[in-house]
Design a protein around this motif. Sequence first.
Motif, PDB file in Angstrom:
ATOM      1  N   ASN A   1      -3.700  -0.730  -9.423  1.00  0.00           N
ATOM      2  CA  ASN A   1      -4.005  -1.832  -8.511  1.00  0.00           C
ATOM      3  C   ASN A   1      -3.443  -3.101  -9.153  1.00  0.00           C
ATOM      4  O   ASN A   1      -3.691  -3.375 -10.327  1.00  0.00           O
ATOM      5  CB  ASN A   1      -5.515  -1.940  -8.315  1.00  0.00           C
ATOM      6  CG  ASN A   1      -5.888  -3.135  -7.475  1.00  0.00           C
ATOM      7  OD1 ASN A   1      -5.991  -4.234  -7.996  1.00  0.00           O
ATOM      8  ND2 ASN A   1      -6.087  -2.906  -6.196  1.00  0.00           N
TER       9      ASN A   1
ATOM     10  N   LYS B   1      -6.389   4.375  -7.017  1.00  0.00           N
ATOM     11  CA  LYS B   1      -5.624   3.291  -7.628  1.00  0.00           C
ATOM     12  C   LYS B   1      -5.117   3.601  -9.029  1.00  0.00           C
ATOM     13  O   LYS B   1      -4.286   2.868  -9.545  1.00  0.00           O
ATOM     14  CB  LYS B   1      -6.431   2.002  -7.637  1.00  0.00           C
ATOM     15  CG  LYS B   1      -7.657   2.040  -8.507  1.00  0.00           C
ATOM     16  CD  LYS B   1      -8.392   0.714  -8.438  1.00  0.00           C
ATOM     17  CE  LYS B   1      -9.590   0.723  -9.372  1.00  0.00           C
ATOM     18  NZ  LYS B   1     -10.238  -0.577  -9.357  1.00  0.00           N
TER      19      LYS B   1
ATOM     20  N   THR C   1       0.841  -1.191   0.000  1.00  0.00           N
ATOM     21  CA  THR C   1       0.000   0.000   0.000  1.00  0.00           C
ATOM     22  C   THR C   1       0.879   1.244   0.000  1.00  0.00           C
ATOM     23  O   THR C   1       2.008   1.209   0.495  1.00  0.00           O
ATOM     24  CB  THR C   1      -0.961   0.027   1.203  1.00  0.00           C
ATOM     25  OG1 THR C   1      -1.806   1.177   1.108  1.00  0.00           O
ATOM     26  CG2 THR C   1      -0.233   0.022   2.524  1.00  0.00           C
TER      27      THR C   1
ATOM     28  N   ASP D   1      -3.822  -1.114  -3.260  1.00  0.00           N
ATOM     29  CA  ASP D   1      -4.737  -0.014  -2.954  1.00  0.00           C
ATOM     30  C   ASP D   1      -5.934  -0.023  -3.905  1.00  0.00           C
ATOM     31  O   ASP D   1      -5.782  -0.256  -5.103  1.00  0.00           O
ATOM     32  CB  ASP D   1      -4.033   1.339  -3.075  1.00  0.00           C
ATOM     33  CG  ASP D   1      -2.917   1.517  -2.069  1.00  0.00           C
ATOM     34  OD1 ASP D   1      -2.921   0.810  -1.049  1.00  0.00           O
ATOM     35  OD2 ASP D   1      -2.044   2.369  -2.316  1.00  0.00           O
ATOM     36  N   THR D   2      -7.104   0.240  -3.351  1.00  0.00           N
ATOM     37  CA  THR D   2      -8.301   0.423  -4.177  1.00  0.00           C
ATOM     38  C   THR D   2      -8.697   1.900  -4.204  1.00  0.00           C
ATOM     39  O   THR D   2      -9.443   2.319  -5.076  1.00  0.00           O
ATOM     40  CB  THR D   2      -9.480  -0.420  -3.657  1.00  0.00           C
ATOM     41  OG1 THR D   2      -9.722  -0.109  -2.299  1.00  0.00           O
ATOM     42  CG2 THR D   2      -9.179  -1.909  -3.794  1.00  0.00           C
TER      43      THR D   2
END
Length: 68
Positions: free
Chosen positions: A59, A48, A15, A44-45
Amino acid sequence: MNNRNETRYFQVALTTLDENVLARELRPLKEIRDSYPKYLLTMDTFNKDANYDGIQKKNILDWLLEKD
């Protein structure tokens, strides 16, 4: 190099939501002075698909599922 003999650079992190981690992970890619594509792959969403001065954040799951 990909299967078409094109150079690309990748940095991978779990992340980068913490600003210090983001800066640390971008640093090596920013030091590369050529024009080949550079990617930061994370889980990470949120945010992203950000772009940091030409370094594309993606992502990693989305990236793995992309058709090249």
